[in-house]
Scaffold this motif. Structure first.
Motif, PDB file in Angstrom:
ATOM      1  N   PRO A  41       0.837  -1.197   0.000  1.00 45.39           N
ATOM      2  CA  PRO A  41       0.000   0.000   0.000  1.00 45.39           C
ATOM      3  C   PRO A  41       0.881   1.260   0.000  1.00 45.39           C
ATOM      4  CG  PRO A  41       0.088  -0.948   2.187  1.00 45.39           C
ATOM      5  CD  PRO A  41       0.867  -1.857   1.303  1.00 45.39           C
ATOM      6  N   PRO A  42       0.282   2.436  -0.221  1.00 49.31           N
ATOM      7  CA  PRO A  42       1.048   3.687  -0.227  1.00 49.31           C
ATOM      8  C   PRO A  42       1.839   3.868   1.077  1.00 49.31           C
ATOM      9  CG  PRO A  42      -1.232   4.082  -0.879  1.00 49.31           C
ATOM     10  CD  PRO A  42      -1.161   2.669  -0.439  1.00 49.31           C
ATOM     11  N   VAL A  43       3.042   4.417   0.990  1.00 48.76           N
ATOM     12  CA  VAL A  43       3.900   4.562   2.171  1.00 48.76           C
ATOM     13  C   VAL A  43       3.303   5.477   3.238  1.00 48.76           C
ATOM     14  CG1 VAL A  43       6.170   3.994   1.253  1.00 48.76           C
ATOM     15  CG2 VAL A  43       5.264   6.275   0.908  1.00 48.76           C
ATOM     16  N   GLU A  44       2.462   6.435   2.813  1.00 46.38           N
ATOM     17  CA  GLU A  44       1.908   7.377   3.791  1.00 46.38           C
ATOM     18  C   GLU A  44       0.702   6.798   4.534  1.00 46.38           C
ATOM     19  OE1 GLU A  44       3.654   9.866   4.335  1.00 46.38           O
ATOM     20  OE2 GLU A  44       4.833  10.052   2.488  1.00 46.38           O
ATOM     21  N   SER A  45       0.196   5.642   4.078  1.00 47.39           N
ATOM     22  CA  SER A  45      -1.004   5.092   4.711  1.00 47.39           C
ATOM     23  C   SER A  45      -0.658   4.399   6.029  1.00 47.39           C
ATOM     24  CB  SER A  45      -1.697   4.111   3.760  1.00 47.39           C
ATOM     25  OG  SER A  45      -0.868   3.001   3.527  1.00 47.39           O
ATOM     26  N   LYS A  46      -1.707   4.116   6.808  1.00 47.93           N
ATOM     27  CA  LYS A  46      -1.508   3.471   8.106  1.00 47.93           C
ATOM     28  C   LYS A  46      -1.662   1.974   7.963  1.00 47.93           C
ATOM     29  CE  LYS A  46      -2.207   6.556  11.917  1.00 47.93           C
ATOM     30  NZ  LYS A  46      -1.001   6.607  12.598  1.00 47.93           N
ATOM     31  N   VAL A  47      -0.890   1.244   8.767  1.00 41.41           N
ATOM     32  CA  VAL A  47      -1.089  -0.204   8.818  1.00 41.41           C
ATOM     33  C   VAL A  47      -1.335  -0.611  10.267  1.00 41.41           C
ATOM     34  CG1 VAL A  47       1.411  -0.704   8.919  1.00 41.41           C
ATOM     35  CG2 VAL A  47      -0.185  -2.483   8.205  1.00 41.41           C
ATOM     36  N   ALA A  48      -2.298  -1.500  10.447  1.00 39.66           N
ATOM     37  CA  ALA A  48      -2.670  -2.012  11.766  1.00 39.66           C
ATOM     38  C   ALA A  48      -3.440  -3.301  11.527  1.00 39.66           C
ATOM     39  CB  ALA A  48      -3.560  -1.009  12.484  1.00 39.66           C
ATOM     40  N   PRO A  49      -3.620  -4.128  12.552  1.00 38.43           N
ATOM     41  CA  PRO A  49      -4.475  -5.291  12.369  1.00 38.43           C
ATOM     42  C   PRO A  49      -5.885  -4.847  11.966  1.00 38.43           C
ATOM     43  CG  PRO A  49      -3.161  -5.532  14.341  1.00 38.43           C
ATOM     44  CD  PRO A  49      -2.951  -4.131  13.858  1.00 38.43           C
ATOM     45  N   SER A  50      -6.533  -5.601  11.108  1.00 37.32           N
ATOM     46  CA  SER A  50      -7.882  -5.271  10.665  1.00 37.32           C
ATOM     47  C   SER A  50      -8.799  -5.072  11.870  1.00 37.32           C
ATOM     48  CB  SER A  50      -8.408  -6.405   9.786  1.00 37.32           C
ATOM     49  OG  SER A  50      -9.804  -6.320   9.689  1.00 37.32           O
ATOM     50  N   SER A  51      -9.774  -4.161  11.701  1.00 36.08           N
ATOM     51  CA  SER A  51     -10.681  -3.838  12.815  1.00 36.08           C
ATOM     52  C   SER A  51     -11.536  -5.045  13.213  1.00 36.08           C
ATOM     53  CB  SER A  51     -11.586  -2.672  12.413  1.00 36.08           C
ATOM     54  OG  SER A  51     -12.299  -3.031  11.248  1.00 36.08           O
ATOM     55  N   LYS A  52     -11.549  -6.088  12.376  1.00 39.01           N
ATOM     56  CA  LYS A  52     -12.352  -7.255  12.728  1.00 39.01           C
ATOM     57  C   LYS A  52     -11.719  -8.082  13.861  1.00 39.01           C
ATOM     58  CE  LYS A  52     -12.193 -11.355  11.257  1.00 39.01           C
ATOM     59  NZ  LYS A  52     -12.771 -12.537  10.677  1.00 39.01           N
ATOM     60  N   PHE A  53     -10.433  -7.826  14.159  1.00 34.38           N
ATOM     61  CA  PHE A  53      -9.786  -8.555  15.255  1.00 34.38           C
ATOM     62  C   PHE A  53     -10.009  -7.823  16.574  1.00 34.38           C
ATOM     63  CE2 PHE A  53      -7.281  -9.723  11.471  1.00 34.38           C
ATOM     64  CZ  PHE A  53      -7.534 -11.086  11.490  1.00 34.38           C
ATOM     65  N   GLN A  54     -10.625  -8.525  17.531  1.00 35.74           N
ATOM     66  CA  GLN A  54     -10.909  -7.868  18.801  1.00 35.74           C
ATOM     67  C   GLN A  54      -9.659  -7.699  19.663  1.00 35.74           C
ATOM     68  OE1 GLN A  54     -14.396 -10.119  19.855  1.00 35.74           O
ATOM     69  NE2 GLN A  54     -15.411  -8.807  18.346  1.00 35.74           N
ATOM     70  N   LYS A  55      -8.690  -8.582  19.453  1.00 41.58           N
ATOM     71  CA  LYS A  55      -7.442  -8.451  20.210  1.00 41.58           C
ATOM     72  C   LYS A  55      -6.278  -8.253  19.253  1.00 41.58           C
ATOM     73  CE  LYS A  55      -8.666 -11.165  24.266  1.00 41.58           C
ATOM     74  NZ  LYS A  55      -8.602 -12.528  24.816  1.00 41.58           N
ATOM     75  N   PRO A  56      -6.083  -6.998  18.779  1.00 35.01           N
ATOM     76  CA  PRO A  56      -4.977  -6.765  17.837  1.00 35.01           C
ATOM     77  C   PRO A  56      -3.626  -7.011  18.505  1.00 35.01           C
ATOM     78  CG  PRO A  56      -6.025  -4.695  18.471  1.00 35.01           C
ATOM     79  CD  PRO A  56      -6.830  -5.778  19.090  1.00 35.01           C
ATOM     80  N   CYS A  57      -2.749  -7.764  17.857  1.00 38.53           N
ATOM     81  CA  CYS A  57      -1.431  -8.062  18.457  1.00 38.53           C
ATOM     82  C   CYS A  57      -0.380  -7.035  18.082  1.00 38.53           C
ATOM     83  CB  CYS A  57      -0.864  -9.390  17.994  1.00 38.53           C
ATOM     84  SG  CYS A  57      -1.945 -10.693  17.693  1.00 38.53           S
ATOM     85  N   PHE A  58      -0.725  -6.095  17.164  1.00 37.05           N
ATOM     86  CA  PHE A  58       0.289  -5.131  16.744  1.00 37.05           C
ATOM     87  C   PHE A  58      -0.230  -3.716  16.879  1.00 37.05           C
ATOM     88  CE2 PHE A  58       1.097  -9.022  14.337  1.00 37.05           C
ATOM     89  CZ  PHE A  58       2.422  -9.254  14.670  1.00 37.05           C
ATOM     90  N   LYS A  59       0.719  -2.800  17.121  1.00 35.14           N
ATOM     91  CA  LYS A  59       0.389  -1.377  17.190  1.00 35.14           C
ATOM     92  C   LYS A  59       0.114  -0.855  15.789  1.00 35.14           C
ATOM     93  CE  LYS A  59       3.865  -0.624  20.628  1.00 35.14           C
ATOM     94  NZ  LYS A  59       5.218  -0.118  20.744  1.00 35.14           N
ATOM     95  N   SER A  60      -0.553   0.277  15.727  1.00 36.75           N
ATOM     96  CA  SER A  60      -0.807   0.921  14.446  1.00 36.75           C
ATOM     97  C   SER A  60       0.331   1.901  14.154  1.00 36.75           C
ATOM     98  CB  SER A  60      -2.151   1.646  14.548  1.00 36.75           C
ATOM     99  OG  SER A  60      -2.208   2.683  13.625  1.00 36.75           O
ATOM    100  N   LEU A  61       0.785   1.947  12.906  1.00 43.17           N
ATOM    101  CA  LEU A  61       1.810   2.916  12.509  1.00 43.17           C
ATOM    102  C   LEU A  61       1.708   3.126  11.003  1.00 43.17           C
ATOM    103  CD1 LEU A  61       5.345   1.184  12.860  1.00 43.17           C
ATOM    104  CD2 LEU A  61       3.239   0.020  12.323  1.00 43.17           C
TER     105      LEU A  61
END
Ligand code: NAG
Ligand code: NAG
Length: 181
Positions: free
Chosen positions: A139-159
């Motif tokens: 995806p574009p470098v300026e976009s955010k990446v995080a676990p999909s919102s469908k996961f109730q317990k995200p294992c990774f931070k958003s950045l």
């Protein structure tokens, strides 16, 4: 090169659609993953000349790919190895008319590790000159990446993708564990 890259773009879109369908993500997240505008589409050509003593040489050091998906053509000469827990390094034999599809770190994060990355490396061959063509899609470098919102317990931070790539450039294989929650 242009024609190859365009074909790879279409193929990775279609593969991502199939993969993300199994995760049941939102339309917005789907658009992020398959966005064409400003998407990263990198073609890397590797040449590994034959080597009289392959065990004493490094082809490509162990790593995981950073973006979403990688499509690799090994052009008929083996050399790619994946690391399998409990088994060690295992050869990925080239299959005629087939690509190797690698999951990258960003898909690992987005899928909350449901589609896990595999550490891999490339060995040189004693008698054969090996050429590989890798297409990296992200995806574009300026976009955010995080676990999909469908996961109730995200294992990774958003950045942002850019922040992740900078972290990866400094920390290599530790990057994923550094953004674990
Ligand atoms: C070298 O290439 C041949 C033919 O693809 C293969 O059988 C052999 O396993 C390769 N050697 C290594 C070290 O990958
Ligand atoms: C991979 O590259 C070789 C040329 O090195 C080509 O003959 C083959 O068709 C390619 N495979 C795919 C799946 O495109």
């Amino acid at each position: 090169m242009d024609a190859y890259q365009n074909q790879m773009k279409v193929l990775s879109h279609n593969l991502l659609l199939i993969i993300l369908e199994t995760l049941d993500v939102t339309q917005e997240e789907l658009n992020w993953a398959i966005s064409t505008h400003d998407a990263q589409a990198v073609l890397q050509l590797n040449s590994y000349p034959s080597c009289p003593n392959p065990s004493q040489a490094i082809g490509l050091a162990p790593h995981t790919d950073s973006l979403l998906l990688t499509l690799l053509n090994q052009s008929g000469v083996s050399g790619l190895e994946i690391f399998v827990e409990g088994l060690g390094w295992s050869q990925v034999q080239p299959i005629e008319d087939a690509f190797v599809v690698n999951v990258g770190d960003l898909l690992h994060i987005f899928s909350n590790a449901k589609f896990p990355v595999l550490t891999h490396r490339a060995m040189v061959n004693q008698s054969k000159h090996r050429i590989s063509v890798a297409y990296f899609h992200g995806p574009p470098v300026e976009s955010k990446v995080a676990p999909s919102s469908k996961f109730q317990k995200p294992c990774f931070k958003s950045l942002t993708v850019k922040e992740y790539l900078i972290l990866k450039a400094k920390q290599f294989s530790n990057a994923l564990s550094l953004i674990r929650k």
